[in-house]
Motif scaffolding. Structure first.
Motif, short mmCIF file in Angstrom:
data_model
loop_
_atom_site.label_atom_id
_atom_site.label_comp_id
_atom_site.label_asym_id
_atom_site.label_seq_id
_atom_site.Cartn_x
_atom_site.Cartn_y
_atom_site.Cartn_z
N PRO A 34 -60.65 -18.92 -83.97
CA PRO A 34 -61.21 -18.49 -82.75
C PRO A 34 -62.33 -17.04 -83.16
CG PRO A 34 -59.01 -18.59 -82.79
CD PRO A 34 -59.36 -18.87 -84.10
N ALA A 35 -63.38 -17.15 -82.17
CA ALA A 35 -64.31 -15.97 -82.38
C ALA A 35 -64.70 -15.39 -81.08
CB ALA A 35 -65.73 -16.78 -82.81
N ALA A 36 -65.10 -14.10 -81.07
CA ALA A 36 -65.47 -13.25 -80.16
C ALA A 36 -66.47 -13.70 -79.24
CB ALA A 36 -65.57 -11.86 -80.65
N PRO A 37 -66.27 -13.51 -77.96
CA PRO A 37 -67.53 -13.53 -76.82
C PRO A 37 -68.93 -13.38 -77.35
CG PRO A 37 -65.55 -12.76 -75.99
CD PRO A 37 -65.56 -12.41 -77.19
N ASP A 38 -69.94 -14.17 -77.21
CA ASP A 38 -71.03 -13.90 -77.38
C ASP A 38 -71.50 -14.11 -78.79
OD1 ASP A 38 -72.32 -13.62 -74.75
OD2 ASP A 38 -71.13 -11.73 -74.83
N SER A 42 -70.41 -19.70 -85.74
CA SER A 42 -70.64 -18.88 -87.26
C SER A 42 -70.22 -19.77 -88.38
CB SER A 42 -70.54 -17.60 -87.25
OG SER A 42 -69.10 -17.55 -87.03
N ILE A 43 -70.62 -19.46 -89.51
CA ILE A 43 -69.87 -20.19 -90.98
C ILE A 43 -70.02 -19.23 -92.07
CG2 ILE A 43 -72.20 -20.93 -91.56
CD1 ILE A 43 -70.83 -23.49 -92.39
N CYS A 44 -68.96 -19.46 -92.88
CA CYS A 44 -68.82 -18.66 -94.20
C CYS A 44 -68.15 -19.41 -95.20
CB CYS A 44 -68.22 -17.23 -93.98
SG CYS A 44 -66.20 -17.44 -93.96
N VAL A 55 -70.73 -13.71 -93.40
CA VAL A 55 -70.80 -14.86 -92.29
C VAL A 55 -72.08 -14.83 -91.47
CG1 VAL A 55 -69.62 -15.27 -90.10
CG2 VAL A 55 -68.23 -14.09 -91.66
N PHE A 56 -72.42 -16.11 -91.52
CA PHE A 56 -73.93 -16.10 -90.84
C PHE A 56 -73.82 -17.18 -89.69
CE2 PHE A 56 -74.14 -15.99 -95.52
CZ PHE A 56 -75.17 -15.17 -95.82
N PRO A 57 -74.76 -16.91 -88.69
CA PRO A 57 -74.62 -17.52 -87.78
C PRO A 57 -75.16 -18.84 -87.92
CG PRO A 57 -76.59 -16.25 -87.70
CD PRO A 57 -75.85 -15.72 -88.71
N LEU A 58 -74.61 -19.96 -87.26
CA LEU A 58 -75.02 -21.32 -87.22
C LEU A 58 -76.20 -21.61 -86.41
CD1 LEU A 58 -71.78 -23.50 -87.77
CD2 LEU A 58 -73.70 -23.69 -89.14
N ASP A 96 -67.92 -22.43 -76.98
CA ASP A 96 -69.17 -21.28 -77.05
C ASP A 96 -69.24 -20.73 -78.38
OD1 ASP A 96 -70.41 -21.36 -74.14
OD2 ASP A 96 -68.15 -21.38 -73.79
N ASN A 97 -67.98 -20.44 -78.69
CA ASN A 97 -67.71 -19.45 -79.92
C ASN A 97 -66.66 -20.04 -81.00
OD1 ASN A 97 -69.40 -17.24 -78.61
ND2 ASN A 97 -67.56 -17.36 -77.19
N ALA A 98 -66.94 -20.19 -82.02
CA ALA A 98 -66.01 -20.56 -82.99
C ALA A 98 -66.66 -20.23 -84.42
CB ALA A 98 -65.66 -21.80 -83.22
N MET A 99 -65.61 -19.76 -85.55
CA MET A 99 -66.18 -19.23 -86.98
C MET A 99 -65.70 -20.70 -87.67
SD MET A 99 -66.05 -16.01 -89.35
CE MET A 99 -64.24 -16.39 -89.86
N LEU A 100 -66.38 -20.92 -88.68
CA LEU A 100 -66.13 -22.12 -89.61
C LEU A 100 -65.91 -21.51 -91.01
CD1 LEU A 100 -68.50 -24.97 -88.54
CD2 LEU A 100 -66.08 -24.31 -87.51
N ILE A 101 -64.87 -21.81 -91.76
CA ILE A 101 -64.64 -21.24 -92.93
C ILE A 101 -64.69 -22.68 -93.95
CG2 ILE A 101 -63.17 -19.96 -94.54
CD1 ILE A 101 -61.98 -18.46 -92.27
N VAL A 102 -65.54 -22.82 -94.78
CA VAL A 102 -65.61 -24.01 -95.61
C VAL A 102 -65.40 -23.61 -97.02
CG1 VAL A 102 -66.99 -26.16 -96.31
CG2 VAL A 102 -67.31 -24.98 -93.93
N ASP A 103 -64.45 -24.58 -97.82
CA ASP A 103 -64.34 -23.95 -99.06
C ASP A 103 -65.06 -24.66 -100.18
OD1 ASP A 103 -63.45 -26.62 -99.30
OD2 ASP A 103 -61.29 -26.15 -99.99
N GLY A 104 -66.21 -25.15 -99.69
CA GLY A 104 -67.16 -26.02 -100.82
C GLY A 104 -68.61 -26.11 -100.27
#
Length: 318
Positions: A34-38, A42-44, A55-58, A96-104
């Protein structure tokens, strides 16, 4: 029941997926948080010692490579590729809002579609947020070309995709899909369409370091005039449906959902990225509008069918 979505939303809880990268053939995992409004998408990167990168905006200006997939630049953390399927699932469901964490360096391909992401998101639900949902409304037409191929964004009273492909293959040929977006239609008509490739290209791609994880479990394999997958196609026109799936993901890098029409002919990740660059080249091309100011209605997320049968089709459960 149709509902006008005026509030932003995020996933209700963290969701984890594991698999392999279709290109590097290495184990890979991704967490959707989950990610905050507005904050948008994003991705890290998660490293072997457990620490996370910045963390970078997608967004479109982070696109680093578009050959065979979409890869984004994370600065010192390198690039992460194959982001289009997971972002397509999020955008296709109206999140609208979500953060992705990728391990590779590559997102897992799963079954080659966005269906498993969609299933998990719908089953676990979403969290409605207090902020107003916003759209990028197209005010002027933008078109980019490469020989006879093109991609375009046009003013339109809704969210629509008009995607056409044309391959010199009797199996694929010329296919077109016109799609007026709703979350339910995305889930049933688009999300389970798989990526595809030609056997004649496989050796060259693997020598170049691509398609090392490709198999009949995650791709449609085309050998001249036949499909190599024993279970055949999920849709008669699955090829163009997957191209539309990719376009939904690539265009989500606009930072907000687009209110307008996207058209493409013989398009792909490269032209999708270029048309976004063209869109943001001038503020005269678009405006940011609130959902409550648009006549946009669509199926509520709770009305989206979920569940995968043994063939990988979305089915209704409950």
């Amino acid at each position: 029941m149709k509902k006008l979505a005026t509030k932003q939303c995020t996933v209700a809880a963290a969701l984890s997926f594991t698999g392999i990268g279709v290109h590097n053939g290495q184990p890979s995992s991704i967490i959707i948080q989950p990610a905050a409004p507005d904050t948008g998408f994003s991705i890290c990167r998660k490293f072997e010692d457990g620490h996370l990168s910045d963390v970078f905006p997608l967004e479109h200006d982070r696109v680093a490579r578009t050959y065979l997939c979409t890869a984004v630049d994370l600065g010192d953390a390198g690039t992460i590729s194959m982001i289009e399927h997971v972002v397509s699932a999020l955008s296709g469901l109206g999140i609208d809002n979500a953060m992705l964490i990728v391990d590779g360096p590559e997102c897992p391909v799963l079954d080659g579609s966005a269906g498993k992401y969609v299933d998990a998101i719908v089953e676990n639900g979403v969290s409605i947020q207090p902020a107003e949902k916003k759209f990028i409304k197209i005010k002027r037409s933008i078109i980019v070309r490469s020989n006879d191929a093109f991609a375009a964004l046009e003013p339109y009273n809704g969210r629509a995709f008009d995607v056409e492909i044309d391959f010199e293959s009797d199996v694929i040929g010329r296919q077109r899909m016109i799609f007026d977006w709703t979350p339910a239609r995305y889930a049933t008509d688009v999300s389970t369409a798989r990526t595809f490739g030609f056997l004649r290209d496989a050796k060259i791609l693997r020598q170049a370091g691509y398609a090392l994880g490709s198999s009949l479990e995650n791709s449609i394999a085309v050998d001249e005039d036949k499909i190599m997958n024993s279970d055949g196609l999920r849709f008669e026109d699955e090829f163009v449906r997957h191209k539309l799936l990719d376009a939904v993901g690539d265009l989500a890098l606009a930072g907000m959902p687009i209110y307008g029409k996207f058209r493409s002919y013989k398009g792909g990740h490269g032209l999708n990225a270029l048309v976004l660059n063209g869109l943001f080249a001038s503020e005269q091309n678009y405006e940011i509008v609130n959902a409550k100011d648009l006549p946009l209605e669509f199926d509520a997320l709770e009305d989206v069918p979920l569940g995968m049968d043994s063939q990988g089709y979305i089915r209704s459960v409950g």
